[in-house]
Design an enzyme around this catalytic site. Structure first.
Site, short mmCIF file in Angstrom:
data_model
loop_
_atom_site.label_atom_id
_atom_site.label_comp_id
_atom_site.label_asym_id
_atom_site.label_seq_id
_atom_site.Cartn_x
_atom_site.Cartn_y
_atom_site.Cartn_z
N CYS A 37 78.27 73.28 68.76
CA CYS A 37 77.39 72.17 69.09
C CYS A 37 77.62 71.71 70.80
O CYS A 37 76.73 70.86 71.11
CB CYS A 37 77.70 71.14 68.33
SG CYS A 37 77.48 71.65 66.48
N HIS A 74 77.60 62.07 71.22
CA HIS A 74 77.43 63.00 70.12
C HIS A 74 77.09 62.59 68.80
O HIS A 74 76.12 62.99 68.12
CB HIS A 74 78.84 63.89 70.16
CG HIS A 74 78.62 64.92 69.68
ND1 HIS A 74 77.31 66.23 69.71
CD2 HIS A 74 79.32 65.65 68.47
CE1 HIS A 74 77.83 67.39 68.88
NE2 HIS A 74 78.81 66.85 68.07
N GLU A 115 85.05 60.31 68.57
CA GLU A 115 84.36 60.20 69.57
C GLU A 115 84.61 58.86 70.18
O GLU A 115 84.80 58.44 71.54
CB GLU A 115 82.99 60.36 69.71
CG GLU A 115 82.15 60.28 70.93
CD GLU A 115 80.61 60.67 71.05
OE1 GLU A 115 80.04 60.81 71.60
OE2 GLU A 115 80.15 60.72 69.61
N LYS A 165 70.68 61.56 67.54
CA LYS A 165 70.68 62.45 66.29
C LYS A 165 70.21 61.75 65.17
O LYS A 165 69.78 62.46 64.07
CB LYS A 165 72.19 62.98 65.92
CG LYS A 165 72.58 64.14 67.16
CD LYS A 165 73.64 64.72 66.64
CE LYS A 165 74.23 65.71 67.74
NZ LYS A 165 74.64 65.17 68.90
N HIS A 191 70.73 67.37 64.10
CA HIS A 191 71.67 67.91 64.77
C HIS A 191 70.95 69.16 65.11
O HIS A 191 71.05 70.20 64.17
CB HIS A 191 72.97 67.81 64.14
CG HIS A 191 74.00 68.37 64.99
ND1 HIS A 191 73.95 68.72 66.33
CD2 HIS A 191 75.37 68.39 64.76
CE1 HIS A 191 75.04 68.99 66.83
NE2 HIS A 191 75.86 68.80 65.99
N PHE A 241 82.37 72.74 66.91
CA PHE A 241 83.42 73.42 66.02
C PHE A 241 84.29 74.42 67.03
O PHE A 241 83.45 74.97 67.88
CB PHE A 241 82.81 74.24 64.81
CG PHE A 241 82.38 73.53 63.74
CD1 PHE A 241 82.50 71.87 63.59
CD2 PHE A 241 81.73 73.97 62.73
CE1 PHE A 241 81.88 71.41 62.79
CE2 PHE A 241 81.40 73.38 61.61
CZ PHE A 241 81.56 71.96 61.60
#
Length: 411
Positions: free
Chosen positions: A162, A302, A313, A334, A339, A399
């Site tokens: 991502c 994010h 975050e 998002k 996403h 990830f």
């Protein structure tokens, strides 16, 4: 000498709209691009999640039939976004050897791969399409764009989950600084709304399961958040040096001031809970921009709407900005788009660029009760960013512990 890198073109096809103006308008209006999935395979496979952020305008309604037959959906979205961005930049007349593509995806041609596997099992090897390998390759989107634009400088693909789309933009910055190109088109795309990724993400408890409220399912920072919502689409931006842009009379949206990537080396899916690697990426992006944290006046976070990720975050931002982070307007877009995995950073870069260009921070929808562990100044209605010079950052984390951050300045 450091060159000034500027943004001269924007393009997207997203869950909110089939182009940049429609997408931006819907985002500012607080709309959601998430809706129930109506495909028969949802019930056939008894999927626990029955909604996603599908592209608002199907690629088949935009592309020629031969293009949809020869391109995986991830490449279809990339081509649509790139065409809009290139046209928006004025279709610059550039030596093909001086045009570079820096594009990204998180998964690649998953539809092509899994459809081909079904064909092999059900009909045998002779029925597998000859174009299967070129269509499933993760570099397919970059290749499609390079052929569309006759970009012969290079065509590079980032695959860092991502963080991919944002990393591609950071790479574009480096390539322009190094003099490897006069114009770079960067971005990312994803088309993973398929039963297998949905089942897999749901199995690891990563997806929201609010089947009774799809449009309210992605809720970054809310106490009731329960996972992200899968989205699809593509986004592209045209970048060039300011000198090159001014020489051809291009419209300039913003300056790409810097970008950076780091790695957590912590866990294959979970972020470092302290956000140490993410914080280093923010600091490095600002250093490349010749800026200090006090200059940042907007953050596109994010913020996937996962219980762990949103807190990590916040910890990263707190370590960089200190108590001032609680007064910086933060948008978590998002909530509206879902996403887009490898495409999400590129789309959110466009949102950040437009926030500076129009001096308006876009809203974060679905925030009913903010988690007290994340006391950020979350923008819930479109908000003016005021006058004077503006600096904003856009964060992406993926990830594998991938962190990517880009910084933009108003012009």
């Amino acid at each position: 000498m450091t060159k000034k890198i500027v943004v001269t073109g924007l393009g997207t096809t997203s869950p909110l709209g089939g182009n940049v103006p429609d997408t931006w308008r819907a985002l500012l209006a607080g709309e959601s691009g998430v809706r129930p999935l109506e495909q028969e395979w949802v019930e056939k496979y008894e999927l626990p999640v029955k909604f996603a952020g599908q592209a608002k305008v199907p690629a088949a309604e935009v592309l020629e039939r031969v293009e949809t037959k020869r391109l995986d959906p991830s490449s279809q979205f990339a081509l649509i976004a790139a065409r809009e961005a290139w046209a928006d930049a004025g279709a610059p007349d550039v030596d093909p050897l001086r045009i570079t593509v820096d594009y990204a995806t998180g998964i690649g041609g998953v539809w092509t791969l899994l459809d081909a596997w079904d064909t092999l099992r059900e009909k045998g090897p002779r029925r597998v399409l000859p174009m299967t390998v070129p269509m499933l390759m993760p570099n397919g989107p970059a290749a499609a764009i390079s052929m569309e634009l006759s970009a012969r400088g290079s065509a590079r693909t980032v695959v860092s989950a991502c963080a991919s789309g944002t990393e591609s933009i950071a790479n574009a910055y480096d390539h322009l600084q190094a003099g490897l190109a006069d114009v770079v088109i960067a971005g990312g795309s994803e088309a993973a709304i398929h039963p297998l990724p949905i089942a897999a993400f749901a199995s690891m408890q990563a997806l929201s399961k609010r089947n009774d409220d799809p449009q309210g399912a992605s809720r970054p920072y809310d106490v009731s958040r329960d996972g992200f919502v899968l989205g699809e689409g593509g986004a592209a931006i045209v970048l060039e040096t300011e000198e090159h842009a001014l020489a051809r009379g291009a419209h300039i949206y913003a300056e790409l001031a810097g970008g950076a990537v780091t790695s957590d080396a912590h866990h294959i899916t979970a972020p470092d809970p302290e956000g140490t690697g993410a914080a280093r990426a923010v600091v490095a992006a600002l250093e490349q921009a010749g800026a200090v944290p006090d200059e940042v006046q907007h953050i596109n976070a994010h913020a996937t709407s996962t219980p762990v990720g949103d807190v990590a975050e916040y910890n990263a931002l707190l370590s960089v900005f200190g108590d001032r982070v609680h007064s910086i307007p933060v948008s978590a877009t998002k909530a509206s788009t879902g996403h887009l995995l490898g495409g999400t950073g590129a789309l959110e870069a466009i949102f950040t660029i437009l926030a500076l260009h129009e001096r308006t921070a876009p809203p974060t929808i679905n925030l009913g009760q903010q988690d007290p562990a994340i006391p950020l100044d979350v923008v819930t209605e479109a908000r003016s960013l005021g006058e004077g010079p503006l600096l904003a950052i856009s964060n992406s984390f993926g990830f594998g512990g991938h962190n990517a951050v880009v910084a933009f300045r108003s012009v």
